[in-house]
Scaffold this motif. Structure first.
Motif, mmCIF file in Angstrom:
data_model
loop_
_atom_site.group_PDB
_atom_site.id
_atom_site.type_symbol
_atom_site.label_atom_id
_atom_site.label_comp_id
_atom_site.label_asym_id
_atom_site.label_seq_id
_atom_site.Cartn_x
_atom_site.Cartn_y
_atom_site.Cartn_z
ATOM 1 N N HIS A 117 0.821 -1.216 0.000
ATOM 2 C CA HIS A 117 0.000 0.000 0.000
ATOM 3 C C HIS A 117 0.862 1.277 0.000
ATOM 4 C CE1 HIS A 117 -3.658 2.250 1.098
ATOM 5 N NE2 HIS A 117 -2.901 2.915 1.947
ATOM 6 N N HIS A 121 1.056 4.636 -2.496
ATOM 7 C CA HIS A 121 1.066 6.073 -2.171
ATOM 8 C C HIS A 121 2.295 6.763 -2.778
ATOM 9 C CE1 HIS A 121 -2.413 6.650 0.322
ATOM 10 N NE2 HIS A 121 -2.058 5.766 1.238
ATOM 11 N N SER A 160 0.311 9.895 5.587
ATOM 12 C CA SER A 160 -1.065 9.392 5.610
ATOM 13 C C SER A 160 -1.534 9.262 7.044
ATOM 14 C CB SER A 160 -1.121 8.052 4.874
ATOM 15 O OG SER A 160 -0.511 7.061 5.652
ATOM 16 N N ASP A 334 -6.677 6.937 0.191
ATOM 17 C CA ASP A 334 -6.604 5.540 -0.230
ATOM 18 C C ASP A 334 -7.440 5.313 -1.480
ATOM 19 O OD1 ASP A 334 -4.940 5.030 1.812
ATOM 20 O OD2 ASP A 334 -6.413 4.047 3.099
HETATM 21 ZN ZN ZN Z 1 -3.141 4.854 2.718
#
Ligand code: ZN
Ligand code: KG4
Length: 370
Positions: A117, A121, A160, A334
């Motif tokens: 993930h 980003h 984040s 996200d």
């Molecule tokens: Zn994230």
């Protein structure tokens, strides 16, 4: 067998409280559907994992169908591979996306690519502008529009709700974390400060709006870790405690916080939180062993903040490096589009194709680990 020259990828992300599916080709996003659960978690003041899992399960099928029908291909036959976030994130939430991705890749008989993930980003600023001809992904240089090319090595900064990390990107796929947070992530700290002010969840965007009307000098807060060596470590817990005490003090003297006071408090917290981010980032870059780097890619929910973008641009000018941020808000938070982009780079490299039974959730997967 890959049907198109540049593989078409259906990407899924269910790592936290967004159910998201995208169709991508190289760095081009053909559809990117995000079903946000934020309003359902808001009453708890944070993400409830069991609720997140339930909503992912209820929504995923519909979000997949939406993503496919909104893409220019509008059918499953054109899809060359399925990509899925397998970590980091909430274990029981990740599982929902992984299960669905396995189901799809086995039904369509196409490979499954697992994606970190945070890598998503980091690479989110590489999303192509519309109407630009797709390119075969290369891990060393990426055209993001007709004239601009991002070359690697580069730095990356993820800001984040769960992560604050400065990363050295040797080339796409090869990462080294050079600074991380000792405690809270930047987004998490902004959310907690917003909560203290009685704002909604997630609070970063609410705080940003109020901070615009506020005076950051009215309530001085301590700069995190001032006096310590300002490199390779972010920390927000001290700032959070100082902010809590300041709030208590003000509440003890005033019955009610008036609007201007709330704006001033929001501005003070945001100002210090960003000052610390920029200071540690600059210091870590300046003292790093990595030289002659001309770009930094910034991603994550907090990168939607306009004040932060301004400060990052100024930082870039001072350091002599170009700052690349995601093109729109959807790509900051996200979303599966960024997962598809990251997977697009892996798909040129056959060894990265995963057999679907090998993919499993990795809730604490670091971007520089295999
Ligand atoms: Zn994230
Ligand atoms: O990347 P993201 O959507 O999810 C994680 O992977 O954590 O980031 C969510 C975080 C939240 O803390 C939220 O408050 C913050 O991003 N955020 C913002 C803004 N929009 C979202 N923070 C500051 N300013 C914003 N405009």
């Amino acid at each position: 067998m890959i049907k198109s020259q540049i593989p078409i990828i259906l990407a899924i992300d269910t790592s936290c409280d967004e159910t998201s599916v995208a169709v991508t080709q190289g760095t081009r996003i053909l559809s990117n559907v995000v079903w946000s659960q934020a309003s359902q978690h808001a009453k708890f003041g944070g993400v409830m994992p069991s609720l997140a899992k339930r909503i992912h399960e209820e929504r995923i099928e519909w979000v997949i169908e939406q993503a496919v029908s909104k893409s220019q291909f509008q059918s499953y036959e054109k899809i060359d591979a399925v990509a899925v976030t397998s970590g980091p994130g909430l274990a029981i939430a990740l599982e929902v996306g992984i299960r669905k991705a396995k189901e799809l890749s086995s039904k369509l008989n196409i490979p499954l690519i697992e994606v970190n993930h945070i890598e998503g980003h980091l690479l989110s600023p590489l999303a192509e502008s519309r109407n630009y001809k797709s390119q075969i992904p290369s891990s060393k240089h990426v055209l993001i529009n007709k004239i601009e090319e991002v070359n690697f090595p580069a730095f990356g900064l993820v800001v984040s709700g769960g992560h604050t990390e400065l990363v050295y990107i040797e080339e796409i796929g090869k990462y080294k974390i050079i600074a991380a947070t000792l405690d809270d992530a930047l987004g998490e700290a902004l959310d907690k400060a917003a909560r203290m002010l009685g704002l909604g969840y997630p609070g970063g965007a609410y705080l940003e709006k109020l901070a615009r009307e506020g005076n950051s000098k009215r309530y001085p807060l301590p700069l995190p870790m001032a006096g310590r060596e300002n490199k390779n470590m972010f920390s927000y817990s001290g700032l959070k405690t100082a902010f809590y005490r300041l709030n208590e003090q003000i509440r003890n003297t005033n019955d009610d916080l008036n609007k201007q006071t709330v704006c001033d408090l929001a501005a003070s917290f945001q100002d210090m939180a960003f000052k610390h981010l920029i200071r540690v980032t600059m210091e870590s870059i300046n003292t790093s062993e990595y030289k002659n780097i001309s770009s930094i890619l910034v991603g994550g929910g907090v990168s939607a903040n306009l004040e932060l973008r301004k400060r990052l641009r100024n930082m870039g000018k001072e350091l002599g490096i170009k700052v690349y941020s995601p093109k729109n808000k959807k790509l900051c938070g996200d979303n599966a589009g960024m997962i598809g982009i990251a997977a697009g780079f892996k798909s040129v490299d056959d060894i990265r194709y995963m057999k679907y039974d090998l993919v499993d959730r990795k809730p604490r997967w670091k971007v520089d680990e295999d």
